[in-house]
Structure formats: C-alpha cells, structure tokens
Design a protein around this motif. Structure first.
Motif, PDB file in Angstrom:
ATOM      1  N   ASP A   1       0.825  -1.210   0.000  1.00 33.10           N
ATOM      2  CA  ASP A   1       0.000   0.000   0.000  1.00 33.10           C
ATOM      3  C   ASP A   1       0.859   1.260   0.000  1.00 33.10           C
ATOM      4  N   LYS A   2       1.943   1.249   0.758  1.00 34.88           N
ATOM      5  CA  LYS A   2       2.840   2.408   0.756  1.00 34.88           C
ATOM      6  C   LYS A   2       3.466   2.607  -0.612  1.00 34.88           C
ATOM      7  N   ALA A   3       3.958   1.520  -1.208  1.00 34.11           N
ATOM      8  CA  ALA A   3       4.589   1.622  -2.524  1.00 34.11           C
ATOM      9  C   ALA A   3       3.588   2.071  -3.581  1.00 34.11           C
ATOM     10  N   THR A   4       2.401   1.522  -3.559  1.00 28.33           N
ATOM     11  CA  THR A   4       1.377   1.881  -4.547  1.00 28.33           C
ATOM     12  C   THR A   4       1.042   3.358  -4.463  1.00 28.33           C
TER      13      THR A   4
ATOM     14  N   LEU B   1      14.004   4.468  -2.164  1.00 33.21           N
ATOM     15  CA  LEU B   1      14.049   4.900  -0.770  1.00 33.21           C
ATOM     16  C   LEU B   1      13.564   3.802   0.177  1.00 33.21           C
ATOM     17  N   MET B   2      12.546   3.053  -0.227  1.00 35.72           N
ATOM     18  CA  MET B   2      12.071   1.942   0.592  1.00 35.72           C
ATOM     19  C   MET B   2      13.147   0.868   0.718  1.00 35.72           C
TER      20      MET B   2
ATOM     21  N   GLU C   1      12.922  -1.592   3.883  1.00 32.77           N
ATOM     22  CA  GLU C   1      11.510  -1.989   3.878  1.00 32.77           C
ATOM     23  C   GLU C   1      11.201  -3.023   2.800  1.00 32.77           C
ATOM     24  N   ILE C   2      11.994  -3.067   1.756  1.00 31.60           N
ATOM     25  CA  ILE C   2      11.856  -4.072   0.699  1.00 31.60           C
ATOM     26  C   ILE C   2      13.248  -4.557   0.329  1.00 31.60           C
ATOM     27  N   ALA C   3      13.316  -5.719  -0.308  1.00 31.02           N
ATOM     28  CA  ALA C   3      14.609  -6.217  -0.795  1.00 31.02           C
ATOM     29  C   ALA C   3      15.040  -5.436  -2.033  1.00 31.02           C
TER      30      ALA C   3
END
Length: 470
Positions: free
Chosen positions: A376-379, A416-417, A422-424
């Motif tokens: 949801d954050k990425a979207t 940035l994530m 927060e992500i690979a």
C-alpha cells in the motif's frame, strides 16, 4: 511574447524527486462513545483529552489504548449507537430482598454488589465493583436507588432486611453501532483528505460486518485510497473450544485482503479507568502495528509480548492466580483460519502474537499485514510520483529516452524503501513496443521483492566425534 533584452528566470519544481508522505502509522478508530459529535472526524494526540471529548465507551477506550501503546496521532469517528447495551442478572442472585439495575449501559461492565453491613434499607451498606470484584468502591449506605457514576445505570434496592455478605452479580454489554451506522462513520473518514493506513472498528463484529468492511475497502481502493480495516471477534464465554469453533465457522464463509480480524481477548488494565476488565486486544494490536515501520511484523518476538495483558480470556481463578483456558492449540486453529491471535511462546513470559494475519486466502500475497502495508505504501507513493506526468508529451519513436525522467521519478519511492530496509528491491519499467500515438496510454510494470520472515527456525543439533571423521 516580445521582451526587452535581459535575464528571465523560469523556476522549476519537482527536480528533487521528493516523495509524498503515505500516512504510515496513522489510523482512524470508529466506534460508540457516550458523547461527542456523530460522524465527524476528531484528532487526538493527548491521552488526557480523550474522556473530556468522547466520555466513556468502546471508542474512548480504543483511542486511549492506541495513544498509550502506539503513540502519534489518532483520528476518531463516533458512530451512532443504534444497538443498545443490555444488563443481565446472575441466576444465583438473592431474590429477597432483590437488587435490580435499570438504565442503558454506556460500556461493558461486570458488576458486583456486595452487602457489607446487614440490616434494613437505609441502614445496610454495600460496595460495588464494575470489573468483577478486582476493584471496589468505598462502603455506601443503601437507598431505594443509587446511580452508578459514569455508567448510565442505576441500582434499585428493594425494601427488606439485607444479610451481610450477600452478593449480587450483573453482566452489562456495551452499546454498538449497526452495520449501516458503521458504514456512515467510515465514509465520514473516507470523505476527508487525511492520510492514514487503516480504520479500526472498535466493537465485536461478525461476518455481516466483515463483509461490509471488505466492500468499503474495495470502494476506497477504487478511489485510490489504499487502506485496511482492523476489527475484533465476539468475546469468548467460558468454553474456549466452543468459542474457537464458532469463529472458525464464521470465517469459513469470508476472506478479504484488506480486513484484519483479531481473535484475542484478555484481562487488561483499562487505560482510562485503571479497572481490570476483559477487553479485545485489537487496539493493542493496532497500536503495535502503528508504532512499527511498514515492513516489521507485529509478531516479531523482539518487540515483546502484547503490553498490559494480565491474562488471556477465558480464564479461571486458582490458588496460584488466574489461569487461562485458551491454549496454543486454539491459537494455531485461529491462525490457520486467518485470524490474528496470541500464543504462549515457551521460554518467554507473556502472550505473543502468532502472526499479523489478514483475512486473505491462504495463497494470497497479503495474508500477513506487513506485506499489505508495504504494498500500500509503494502503490500510493509511486502513483503520486506519476501524477505529474499525466498529459505529458513524449517522443513515440524514442520512448526509452523520453521516459527516462518519468521512470527515475517512479523508481524513487522504491529506491528509498529499499534503502530503508523496507523491501529487498523494486523496479519500475516500461515494456517496449507500446504505441502511445494510438492508445495514448503508457503501461508500466512495477515489481517489488518483499522481505522474508522467519516463522520457524529449525535447529539440526547433535554431537560429533572428530576421531570418526575420515
């Protein structure tokens, strides 16, 4: 346009690639309370302000828990309480003289009235408790009526002679909002420009409410608002097996990727009153989620057990204290069905979350809440980055060069994530061969590699004899 010779600055914007905030950690709580405007969004950051605005009831309690255990700011929407609470007298109460209760409860209470000094009405004295006897009032003289402060209830003492030690018990349930009232309160939040991750419905719910929340989540997603709903099951009675089986039966007909149902109740110290009460642990789960970054599992053992839980319900009193009847077999059954619940982790004190489960199907990418939050954050952030390019002009014969700045901006949130752990990794690419002239549409492919989570660690351990090694 004709101009005299000179220098004419044209100041540009957007070159820094600043990423829009996603509302991470923000939440809205919907529920019933004794006061406050209905269907209006209120903001709280100070725990002390909650009772003065919302009074008492499930909404006030949930907002207080969210602030106490999750911090930050909490939005609240008071829903219309169109389902009244009720009071039931224990079948073992003395019948003569009788003590009865009238009124409409503002919250759930486990009321115990105990005669301290025997005698006639106006001479006998009593104490009362709202939490089953864990905390009691001072001694009070009996009268025809006595108003229990802040509860909406009145004790009625019949004429007669009261015996010292006589005990009267009552169970009061909190008022609730119907499905339509919850829908109205939720839409009040959806119709604002506030950014938040989820909406908590602070009352016991079942399949009809879950379905309504799922539909509201779909409605929000269709309007580019990417949120999930947090809610709670009905409370357990005295039989944990019957309670678990009933919840499994309810869940068998429902699944949704944006609904999270907490099936865990426990005796806790009430944040507002200090009483020991059996409450849903949903607010504490929500506070745990809001206090952590999107990729962190709320069940990560290093975060510790759920705070403020004295014992998980149902429980029995023993000479060694309160012992829970809820065991790890119950927890596993609820977890596998798609509920968020708690368990005993041998080697650690307290009650831990099994998993941050959503009600999604077992094969869904979003069956754990951290994947839901990350996506949801990425979207949201990638979409925000791309909005500046709507109706932008490109060279259809050299899309790769024309789209370089667009792709750089779209990739920035993912970069940035990734840098934040927060992500690979993640990427945004424009598949080749697109006819922009004919379609006026650009299709992008966005792929994210999420983090993995260690639900189990298997130890292969044994002795070895170095002299037996060839």
């Amino acid at each position: 346009m004709a101009r005299l010779p000179g220098v004419y600055p044209e100041i540009q914007d957007g070159g820094l690639g600043i990423v829009a905030p996603s509302g991470e950690g923000q939440r809205v709580v919907v529920g019933v309370s004794s006061q406050g405007p209905v269907n209006r969004v209120l903001a709280f950051s100070d725990l002390a302000a909650v009772p003065g605005v919302l009074g008492t009831g499930p909404l006030a309690r949930a907002v207080a828990d969210q602030l106490a255990y999750g911090g930050g700011q909490v939005y609240a929407v008071r829903a219309q309480a169109d389902i009244a609470g009720s009071v039931a007298a224990d079948s073992g109460n003395p019948s003569s003289p009788a003590v009865t209760i009238t009124g409409s409860p503002l919250d759930a209470y486990e009321i115990v009235v105990r005669i301290v000094r025997g005698g006639a009405l106006d001479t006998a004295t009593f104490t009362y408790s709202l939490d089953g006897g864990d905390t009691t009032s001072q001694e009070i003289a009996t009268a025809a009526t006595y108003t229990l402060p802040g509860t909406g209830l009145t004790l009625n003492f019949a004429t007669g002679t009261y015996a010292a030690g006589a005990t009267y018990r009552f169970q009061a349930t909190a008022p609730q909002a119907s499905v339509s009232s919850v829908q109205a309160a939720v839409r009040a939040a959806l119709n604002t420009n506030l950014q938040y991750e989820y909406i908590q419905v602070a009352q016991p719910t079942g399949p009809a409410m879950w379905a309504a929340l799922g539909a509201l989540a779909d409605e929000a997603e269709a309007n580019f608002r990417y949120i999930f709903f947090l809610t709670e099951t009905l409370p357990p009675g005295n039989d944990p097996d019957a309670w678990v089986n009933a919840r499994l039966s309810e869940k068998a007909s429902f699944s949704h990727k944006r609904v999270m149902i907490v099936a865990a109740w426990g005796e806790v110290v009430d944040t507002l009153t200090g009483r020991l009460e059996v409450q849903s642990l949903a607010s504490r789960v929500g506070a745990r989620i809001s206090s952590q970054r999107v990729h962190v599992s709320p069940a990560w053992v290093q975060l510790g057990p759920l705070s403020g839980v004295v014992q998980v319900a149902p429980f029995v009193d023993t000479p060694f204290g309160k012992q829970s009847l809820f065991n790890n077999a119950h927890a596993l059954a609820l977890d596998q069905a798609g509920f968020t619940t708690v368990y005993r982790l041998i080697g650690r004190d307290g009650w831990f979350l099994v998993e941050g489960r959503t009600a999604a199907a077992p094969t869904s990418d979003y069956k754990v809440i951290q994947n839901r939050r990350v996506m949801d954050k990425a979207t949201y952030q990638v979409r925000q980055a791309l909005l500046d390019f709507v109706q932008w002009h490109v060279d259809p014969t050299d899309l790769k060069a024309s789209l370089a700045s667009l792709l750089a901006r779209a990739n920035t949130p993912l970069r940035l994530m990734q840098a934040a752990g927060e992500i690979a990794r993640g990427r945004v690419v424009a598949p080749p061969g697109q006819d922009i002239l004919a379609s006026q549409t650009l299709r992008l492919q966005i792929r994210i590699v999420p983090l993995g989570y260690l639900r189990e660690i298997v130890m292969d351990i044994g002795f070895e004899n170095p002299f037996l090694v060839g």
